[in-house]
Design a protein around this motif. Structure first.
Motif: not given
Length: 220
Positions: A57-61, A63-72
């Motif tokens: 749900t964070l990264n459909p690919m 993979q890393v990374p996923a970054v939660e920042i500024d509401g996105i």
């Protein structure tokens, strides 16, 4: 004012200590002086925590990374780096001059698209027993192209005398080259730049040997 109240919430980096893409983002955060939290995603444990439905749900690919920042939530390290460069104060990670900016992007893409994906964990797992010579081949092929480019563009750093996104991409890739026993001394410009950059705090503090999820036997 460029920053809104949502920017006061610390970003969260979902990554893995030895992921070169995660390391790129850590370097950028450090260069910019941005405080952030880390959420470890173990790429090995339990078959790979990046493959869970929760992480998908964070990264459909997956993979890393996923970054939660500024509401996105952002994935793809170069997109993250350029976003924080465009929204945060501090040293610019892409130069203002269009030619130098294009050179930074060229070098970054050469590494991030032309070398690293061919020796990342997912690909090497598919290759199996031949993974080391496979990785060595594609890193060597990439470095043979990168070395003459850097001879033309480099000053103290990859492009001129200011640290840029190109440097952020270079250091993790040299680390991977050394992991796979590629002789970096064959590429004197790459070797010089890497040694220079590793003297800088942002590159040291973000190093894989110094992360919260670094295994005890790999800590320095």
């Amino acid at each position: 004012m460029r920053l809104t109240l949502v920017c006061l919430v610390k970003p969260v980096l979902h990554g893995y200590f030895r992921s070169s893409c995660s390391w790129r983002v850590r370097i950028a955060f450090s260069l910019k002086g941005i405080e952030y939290d880390q959420a470890a995603v173990n790429l090995i444990k339990d078959g790979g925590q990046q493959l869970t439905e929760q992480y998908k749900t964070l990264n459909p690919m997956q993979q890393v990374p996923a970054v939660e920042i500024d509401g996105i939530t952002l994935s793809q390290s170069l997109a993250v780096i350029q976003y924080i460069d465009e929204t945060r104060p501090g040293p610019c990670l892409l130069p203002a001059d269009p030619k130098a900016r294009a050179q930074v992007r060229m070098i970054s893409d050469l590494i991030a698209s032309g070398i690293q994906p061919l020796q990342n964990l997912y690909v090497l797992q598919k290759i199996g027993a031949e993974k080391v010579p496979w990785a060595q081949h594609f890193i060597t092929r990439g470095f043979q192209a990168l070395e003459p480019i850097l001879k033309q563009t480099s000053g103290k750093y990859c492009v001129g005398d200011e640290i840029s996104m190109a440097d952020i991409c270079l250091v993790p890739q040299v680390y991977n080259a050394e992991r796979f026993k590629v002789d970096v001394s064959r590429y004197p410009t790459i070797k010089r730049l890497n040694e220079t950059l590793l003297e800088i705090d942002a590159f040291q503090l973000s190093h894989p040997c110094r992360q919260p999820d670094t295994p005890a036997d790999l800590r320095a």
